[in-house]
Design a protein around this motif. Structure first.
Motif, PDB file in Angstrom:
ATOM      1  N   TYR A 116       0.834  -1.207   0.000  1.00  0.00           N
ATOM      2  CA  TYR A 116       0.000   0.000   0.000  1.00  0.00           C
ATOM      3  C   TYR A 116       0.874   1.264   0.000  1.00  0.00           C
ATOM      4  CZ  TYR A 116      -3.095   3.527   2.170  1.00  0.00           C
ATOM      5  OH  TYR A 116      -3.800   4.663   2.470  1.00  0.00           O
ATOM      6  N   LEU A 117       1.853   1.308   0.909  1.00  0.00           N
ATOM      7  CA  LEU A 117       2.729   2.480   0.983  1.00  0.00           C
ATOM      8  C   LEU A 117       3.554   2.649  -0.292  1.00  0.00           C
ATOM      9  CD1 LEU A 117       3.903   2.198   4.707  1.00  0.00           C
ATOM     10  CD2 LEU A 117       2.201   3.784   3.745  1.00  0.00           C
ATOM     11  N   SER A 118       3.996   1.550  -0.881  1.00  0.00           N
ATOM     12  CA  SER A 118       4.750   1.612  -2.138  1.00  0.00           C
ATOM     13  C   SER A 118       3.870   2.135  -3.270  1.00  0.00           C
ATOM     14  CB  SER A 118       5.314   0.246  -2.503  1.00  0.00           C
ATOM     15  OG  SER A 118       6.301  -0.130  -1.576  1.00  0.00           O
ATOM     16  N   ALA A 119       2.610   1.685  -3.315  1.00  0.00           N
ATOM     17  CA  ALA A 119       1.687   2.172  -4.348  1.00  0.00           C
ATOM     18  C   ALA A 119       1.464   3.670  -4.193  1.00  0.00           C
ATOM     19  CB  ALA A 119       0.360   1.417  -4.275  1.00  0.00           C
ATOM     20  N   LEU A 120       1.276   4.124  -2.951  1.00  0.00           N
ATOM     21  CA  LEU A 120       1.081   5.560  -2.725  1.00  0.00           C
ATOM     22  C   LEU A 120       2.295   6.359  -3.174  1.00  0.00           C
ATOM     23  CD1 LEU A 120      -0.661   5.621   0.769  1.00  0.00           C
ATOM     24  CD2 LEU A 120      -1.690   6.052  -1.469  1.00  0.00           C
ATOM     25  N   GLU A 121       3.479   5.849  -2.881  1.00  0.00           N
ATOM     26  CA  GLU A 121       4.701   6.540  -3.297  1.00  0.00           C
ATOM     27  C   GLU A 121       4.763   6.639  -4.819  1.00  0.00           C
ATOM     28  OE1 GLU A 121       9.511   5.973  -2.937  1.00  0.00           O
ATOM     29  OE2 GLU A 121       8.237   5.083  -1.399  1.00  0.00           O
TER      30      GLU A 121
END
Length: 113
Positions: free
Chosen positions: A95-100
């Motif tokens: 999730y955090l990687s997708a947001l980045e």
């Protein structure tokens, strides 16, 4: 050369966020959630109006953080103006990687629990 997206949070969801994303000339709505890769769950957080609007809805799963860049680029390549993208992220790190990859700073969009 990679395209650096710009996005802003327009809503928060129980397990994610809704973003307005701009990548070069492409503008789209993105729903990014921590969720099992089950397309039947999409209706739980994407409003019916999104499906009724002009434009397609694209869904992809991101199982691991290392998949985020490729999935974001692949889905954006196949999109038109006004489409929506749903990213079903298998865990918090994905999730955090997708947001980045969608232009958000790490930790900027923690999902509600």
């Amino acid at each position: 050369m990679s395209i650096i997206p710009v996005s802003r949070i327009v809503d928060t969801l129980e397990h994610g966020v809704v973003l307005d994303v701009t990548m070069e000339d492409l503008q789209f709505r993105a729903y990014v959630v921590v969720s099992p890769p089950d397309i039947n769950l999409v209706a739980d957080f994407v409003p019916r109006e999104q499906f009724e609007q002009d434009g397609d809805v694209h869904v992809t799963a991101i199982g691991q953080p290392g998949e985020a860049r490729e999935q974001v680029q692949d889905i954006a390549f196949n999109m038109n103006q006004g489409d929506a993208a749903i990213f079903l992220c298998g865990n918090r790190q994905a999730y955090l990687s997708a947001l980045e990859e969608l232009g958000q700073d790490e930790g900027a969009a923690e999902p509600r629990h």
